[in-house]
Structures are given as structure tokens and as C-alpha cells.
Design a protein around this motif. Structure first.
Motif, mmCIF file in Angstrom:
data_model
loop_
_atom_site.group_PDB
_atom_site.id
_atom_site.type_symbol
_atom_site.label_atom_id
_atom_site.label_comp_id
_atom_site.label_asym_id
_atom_site.label_seq_id
_atom_site.Cartn_x
_atom_site.Cartn_y
_atom_site.Cartn_z
ATOM 1 N N SER A 163 0.822 -1.205 0.000
ATOM 2 C CA SER A 163 0.000 0.000 0.000
ATOM 3 C C SER A 163 0.858 1.259 0.000
ATOM 4 N N VAL A 214 2.725 1.664 -3.426
ATOM 5 C CA VAL A 214 1.826 2.161 -4.469
ATOM 6 C C VAL A 214 1.526 3.639 -4.249
ATOM 7 N N HIS A 236 -5.079 4.334 -6.441
ATOM 8 C CA HIS A 236 -4.361 3.584 -5.412
ATOM 9 C C HIS A 236 -5.014 2.244 -5.088
ATOM 10 N N GLU A 257 -3.498 -1.464 -5.945
ATOM 11 C CA GLU A 257 -3.063 -2.273 -4.799
ATOM 12 C C GLU A 257 -3.757 -3.631 -4.811
#
Length: 240
Positions: free
Chosen positions: A112, A115, A194, A198
Motif C-alpha cells: 500500500s 503504491v 491507489h 493495490e
């Protein structure tokens, strides 16, 4: 004097399992290359740790490819030395695959943040970036139907009015379609990239981990066959 009876069956099982390993080696190389391309070309992720898993997979795949061929020859010729070497090398490969699976699991936890940082860097570099770089970012947003990192508001510094986004954020891409429409849900994607990236990367890594563990289990069976054949060959030498 060749092996006889049950050992002959083990010999052919080892030969067959090595052919499967050979195919698995090719599969690992292909998967490793695909993951590497996904991480660094499509998603433009530049964190060095992201390269670890695909590089290990490609390396292990190449080794399996050659070791499996070596094992096939050893089984077919009933060469004790070659079969022993094959078993030792295969054990080392299994250790490497388990290490790759562990690394993949650890990497999932920091994915996370990686990214987030990578996408933030992409947006910051977009305005003054090369045409190829801009094209890559545009392709990412168009393909995944997203805009910005967490939302389209991340492009606030893109235009002088603070309300303009790249045209690739538009639902229907046309020239200047993103001008002044940053938060207009009827014209642009307001959801960031995002979460979708992810999720996609985690799914890819999950399958890589599963593939590595399944192949490692199959290779353990190969080691068992190799050990049985080694014993049969050694017993044959003692009879002689």
C-alpha cells in the motif's frame, strides 16, 4: 546392470516428474517476467524491493529448467552421481522458492505504501515529464478508470485554475475534456488509482505465492523419487 521391478517404475516416475518440473521452470520464468513488467512498466513502481520477488522467480525458473533436464538425463541413464546432484540442487531450489513465498507475503504488507509513494511521484512528475512518461500515466488512468492517487483532487496543481485534470481522467476522452472538471463525476473519474492498483498487485502476488508453494510440493515428491532411485542404483552396484 539397470534397476528392475519397482525401481524401474520409480525411474520413469522421476523422469516424468522432471519433465513436469521443466514445464514449471518455463512457467516461473513467464510469471516472473509478467510480474516484473506489471510492477515497473504498467504501474511505474520504482521501489527496489518490488523487484526482489520477480527476479527470484525468474532466477529459480531458469535453474529449474536446467536442473530438470539434468535430472531427466540422470534418471534415464541411471547415473547415481547425477541423480544425487539433482536431489541436492532441487533441495536448494525448494529453499529458494519458500524464501520467495515468504518475501512475497512480507511485500504484500508494505504494498500500500509503495503504491502510494509511486503514484504520488508519477503525478508530481507528469507535468514536466517526457511524452512517453505522460502516455504511460494516461494509459494507466484510462485502463483502470481512475484519476489521481486517492481522488481526482490530487491533480490540483496540474492546471493554473486548480480544477483541471489530464484528459485521461475523462469518462469520454476528448481534447481538453478535463479542463475545469476536476470534481465533476459526470465527466471525469473522481476515484483514485491507489486502491484498484493495490488490489490488482496483491492478487498477482497471491497467485505467485501459491504457484511457488505448489511447485515446491511437487519438487519434494521429485526428491523422494530421486532418493528411492539412488538407493535402487546403489543396491544394484552392491549386487554386482
Amino acid at each position: 546392470m539397470g534397476v528392475e521391478g519397482g525401481m524401474k517404475c520409480v525411474k520413469f516416475l522421476l523422469f516424468l516428474s522432471n519433465f513436469i518440473f521443466w514445464l514449471c521452470g518455463i512457467a516461473l520464468i513467464v510469471v516472473g517476467i509478467m510480474v516484473q513488467i506489471s510492477l515497473h512498466k504498467t504501474f511505474m513502481i520504482r521501489d527496489a524491493s518490488a523487484s526482489g520477488i520477480p527476479i527470484v522467480l525468474i532466477g529459480v525458473g531458469v535453474l529449474i529448467f536446467f536442473i530438470a533436464f539434468f535430472g531427466c538425463c540422470g534418471a534415464w541413464k541411471e547415473n547415481y552421481c547425477m541423480v544425487t546432484t539433482f536431489a541436492v540442487l532441487l533441495t536448494l531450489i525448494i529453499i529458494a522458492e519458500i524464501a520467495a513465498a515468504i518475501a512475497g507475503y512480507v511485500f504484500r504488507k508494505k504494498l500500500s505504501a509503495i503504491v502510494q509513494d509511486s503514484l504520488t511521484e508519477m503525478i508530481g512528475s507528469y507535468k514536466n515529464g517526457s511524452a512517453d512518461f505522460q502516455k504511460t500515466v494516461d494509459h494507466l488512468q484510462e485502463t483502470w478508470k481512475c484519476c489521481g492517487v486517492n481522488s481526482s483532487a490530487d491533480w490540483r496543481d496540474f492546471g493554473p485554475d486548480g480544477r483541471t485534470v489530464p484528459d485521461s481522467c475523462c469518462l469520454n476522452v476528448t481534447k481538453d475534456c478535463g479542463k475545469g472538471n476536476m470534481m465533476d463525476q459526470d465527466k471525469v473519474y473522481t476515484k483514485g488509482c491507489h486502491d484498484v492498483l493495490e488490489t490488482t498487485l496483491k492478487e498477482n502476488i497471491h497467485w505467485v505465492i501459491v504457484a511457488a508453494l505448489v511447485i515446491a510440493f511437487m519438487q519434494i515428491l521429485g526428491i523422494v523419487f530421486a532418493c528411492l532411485l539412488m538407493r535402487g542404483i546403489r543396491n544394484g552396484y552392491e549386487v554386482m
